[in-house]
Design a protein around this motif. Structure first.
Motif, PDB file in Angstrom:
ATOM      1  N   MET A   1     -58.595 -22.078  23.493  1.00  0.00           N
ATOM      2  CA  MET A   1     -57.544 -21.130  24.408  1.00  0.00           C
ATOM      3  C   MET A   1     -58.000 -19.955  24.947  1.00  0.00           C
TER       4      MET A   1
ATOM      5  N   ALA B   1     -56.244 -11.700  30.597  1.00  0.00           N
ATOM      6  CA  ALA B   1     -56.510 -12.356  29.553  1.00  0.00           C
ATOM      7  C   ALA B   1     -56.578 -11.664  28.127  1.00  0.00           C
TER       8      ALA B   1
ATOM      9  N   LYS C   1     -58.459 -19.445  33.506  1.00  0.00           N
ATOM     10  CA  LYS C   1     -57.172 -19.467  34.241  1.00  0.00           C
ATOM     11  C   LYS C   1     -56.749 -18.284  35.040  1.00  0.00           C
ATOM     12  N   SER C   2     -57.256 -17.127  34.325  1.00  0.00           N
ATOM     13  CA  SER C   2     -56.861 -15.840  34.995  1.00  0.00           C
ATOM     14  C   SER C   2     -57.658 -15.886  36.607  1.00  0.00           C
TER      15      SER C   2
ATOM     16  N   ILE D   1     -57.716 -19.251  28.945  1.00  0.00           N
ATOM     17  CA  ILE D   1     -56.937 -18.298  29.457  1.00  0.00           C
ATOM     18  C   ILE D   1     -57.651 -17.220  30.385  1.00  0.00           C
TER      19      ILE D   1
ATOM     20  N   ALA E   1     -48.281 -25.994  28.345  1.00  0.00           N
ATOM     21  CA  ALA E   1     -49.999 -26.105  28.569  1.00  0.00           C
ATOM     22  C   ALA E   1     -50.391 -27.747  28.586  1.00  0.00           C
TER      23      ALA E   1
ATOM     24  N   TRP F   1     -55.874 -12.095  23.782  1.00  0.00           N
ATOM     25  CA  TRP F   1     -55.706 -13.161  22.933  1.00  0.00           C
ATOM     26  C   TRP F   1     -55.683 -12.217  21.355  1.00  0.00           C
TER      27      TRP F   1
END
Length: 322
Positions: free
Chosen positions: A163, A246, A170-171, A167, A318, A248
């Motif tokens: 993940m 991003a 995906k950013s 992310i 997701a 986490w």
């Protein structure tokens, strides 16, 4: 008769003088559900060192690799459900695995969450001699061809470590399914893979890097936190400040078997609360590369179970689960 009474009094006094904690937790053990060298190892070392004075008995750290925690949670739901001496290290990745069913029938309801060790953050890590000197260098290549860079981490597709990479991609509107991702059984194996050249980028945890800072073997391109971390990572930029949406955060902590008695559970809670109140614990957590998060007992158990609920919702969004 008097001698017997005196002996009885002395025996009673000796029993009272022995701390209840030492009696109830006679063989403290922290189970790291991976091979040595990763985040679970780090989490257990914090308990081992941080609870030394509270437990009065040396804590053993044992390693139980397999399924990024699956083997451990299975054991503590079959043969060790009421073990009063053992705690098991977990992270936000473990919570995600519970949320998406990676542990089969076992989920958040099947453990007693005990206490936190601290908060960690995801990080983008390369070898010191990597051609990617900055996160922009890496992403410029990945945006053009996601499959041209082999990345890896201590978890399978859909795991916490996957993940982190997802992310970040995906950013920049890059489909994470197109990346070449290698799954390892824990952070220690993933670091070995990076240093050995089988992967070029490791999506790990910042706390894992503390023991490697002086080696000069790896370089941290970015940390996945909302703002810069304190020393020794103050010079590491965040992905966010570099223009990548991003983040986490990672909770690190411990759980016990679901059938552990309240008495044993509360003794561990008391030990953690006593440790949290000391400067030694705060220094240890900082030295291990974590930020403080002191939460234990029923409050902590409820908090973790709420996190699993939220992650279940995110996972559904997701497409990781139906």
């Amino acid at each position: 008769m008097k001698l017997l009474n005196i002996a009885s009094v002395l025996l009673l006094a000796s029993v009272i003088a022995v701390p209840a904690l030492a009696q109830d937790i006679s063989r403290p053990e922290c189970v790291a559900p991976a091979k040595p060298g990763g985040g679970f190892d780090l989490t257990c070392r914090i308990a081992q060192q941080g609870l030394e004075k509270q437990l009065k008995t040396p804590m053993e750290v044992t390693f139980m690799p397999g399924g990024i925690g699956a083997v451990a949670i299975n054991l503590f739901n079959t043969t060790r459900t009421d073990d009063p001496n053992a705690i098991v290290a977990f992270s936000s990745g473990s919570l995600l695995n519970m949320a998406i069913g990676k542990y089969g029938q076992w989920g958040a309801k099947d453990v007693r969450f005990l206490a936190t060790a601290g908060t960690d953050y995801g990080a983008v890590i390369v070898k010191a001699d990597s051609p990617y000197k900055t996160l922009d260098d890496l992403m410029a290549v990945v945006e053009k061809d996601p499959g041209s860079v082999v990345v890896g981490a201590g978890g399978s597709v859909g795991s916490q470590d996957w993940m982190k990479a997802a992310i970040l991609l995906k950013s920049k509107n890059v489909d994470p399914r197109k990346m070449r991702y290698v799954a390892f059984d824990g952070g220690g194996d993933a670091i070995a893979g990076l240093l050995g050249g089988s992967i070029k980028v490791y999506f790990g945890d910042i706390g894992e890097m503390v023991s490697h800072l002086g080696t000069g073997e790896m370089r941290i391109l970015a940390v996945l936190s909302d703002k810069r971390l304190p020393a020794p990572f103050a010079e590491v930029p965040t992905a966010k400040e570099l223009g990548y949406d991003a983040e986490w955060p990672i909770v690190r902590g411990y759980y016990m078997g679901k059938n552990v008695s309240d008495e044993a559970y509360n003794k561990w809670v008391e030990a953690f609360k006593a440790a949290y109140a000391t400067d030694a614990w705060a220094k240890l957590v900082k030295d291990k590369g974590l930020l403080p998060m002191d939460l234990s007992g029923k409050e902590m158990d409820a908090d973790m179970k709420k996190r699993v609920e939220r992650m279940t919702g995110i996972a559904k969004d997701a497409g990781l689960i139906q």
